[in-house]
Enzyme design. Structure first.
Site, short mmCIF file in Angstrom:
data_model
loop_
_atom_site.label_atom_id
_atom_site.label_comp_id
_atom_site.label_asym_id
_atom_site.label_seq_id
_atom_site.Cartn_x
_atom_site.Cartn_y
_atom_site.Cartn_z
N ASP A 1 90.12 40.84 48.08
CA ASP A 1 91.02 40.08 49.06
C ASP A 1 92.35 40.59 48.99
O ASP A 1 92.96 40.43 50.39
CB ASP A 1 90.89 38.59 48.64
CG ASP A 1 91.64 37.83 49.49
OD1 ASP A 1 91.37 37.88 50.91
OD2 ASP A 1 92.65 37.13 49.46
N HIS B 1 75.57 23.30 33.84
CA HIS B 1 76.41 22.08 33.01
C HIS B 1 77.96 22.07 33.05
O HIS B 1 78.22 23.30 32.81
CB HIS B 1 75.65 21.78 31.66
CG HIS B 1 74.40 21.36 31.80
ND1 HIS B 1 73.29 22.27 31.79
CD2 HIS B 1 73.75 20.16 31.68
CE1 HIS B 1 72.16 21.59 31.56
NE2 HIS B 1 72.46 20.44 31.61
#
Length: 148
Positions: free
Chosen positions: A116, A65
């Site tokens: 990364d 949600h």
């Protein structure tokens, strides 16, 4: 498939704490510590990336949600002895459903941002990642109905 109906649940304070680790080569940990990462400070990047990941959870996990987060706190530190980056996220909301998925996403998002930033330093002579791995990502605490 369907999203669970939470319309009958009350709005209460909910909090979740998650943590995880990213194993790196000792040389990479030293490079982070000395500020020698070409892309900048991976720990600051990880903190911001983790906050964004928590806020974007329903876009990545379609059955979650969309909820209004009151607070997202991400701490990212180095464990030089074990050659790990440690991430801890505390997420808080006044909602009808829990925030553990947001806390987990914050941890994973923060650690992926570190990876990364440093992946170019993680390859061996053959160009393979031999050490780098996400380890022990988990919810360590979930609070329902805490004081606001």
């Amino acid at each position: 498939m369907r999203q669970v109906d939470i319309s009958h649940k009350p709005f209460i304070v909910r909090e979740a704490v998650a943590e995880g680790h990213l194993r790196l080569r000792p040389e990479t940990i030293e490079r982070i510590k000395r500020g020698l990462v070409e892309k900048g400070d991976p720990l600051q990047l990880a903190q911001l990336g983790g906050i964004i990941a928590a806020k974007e959870t329903p876009r990545i996990l379609p059955l979650c949600h969309p909820i209004r987060l009151e607070s997202v706190n991400v701490e990212v530190t180095l464990d030089e002895e074990r050659s790990l980056v440690h991430a801890k996220a505390v997420v808080r909301a006044i909602e009808q459903t829990g925030v553990e998925m947001e806390a987990l996403m914050a941890v994973v998002g923060s650690l992926l941002n570190v990876w990364d930033a440093v992946k170019q330093y993680e390859k061996d002579e053959a160009g393979q990642y031999t050490v780098t791995e996400l380890v022990s990502v988990r919810v360590v605490r979930k609070v329902k109905g805490a004081e606001g």
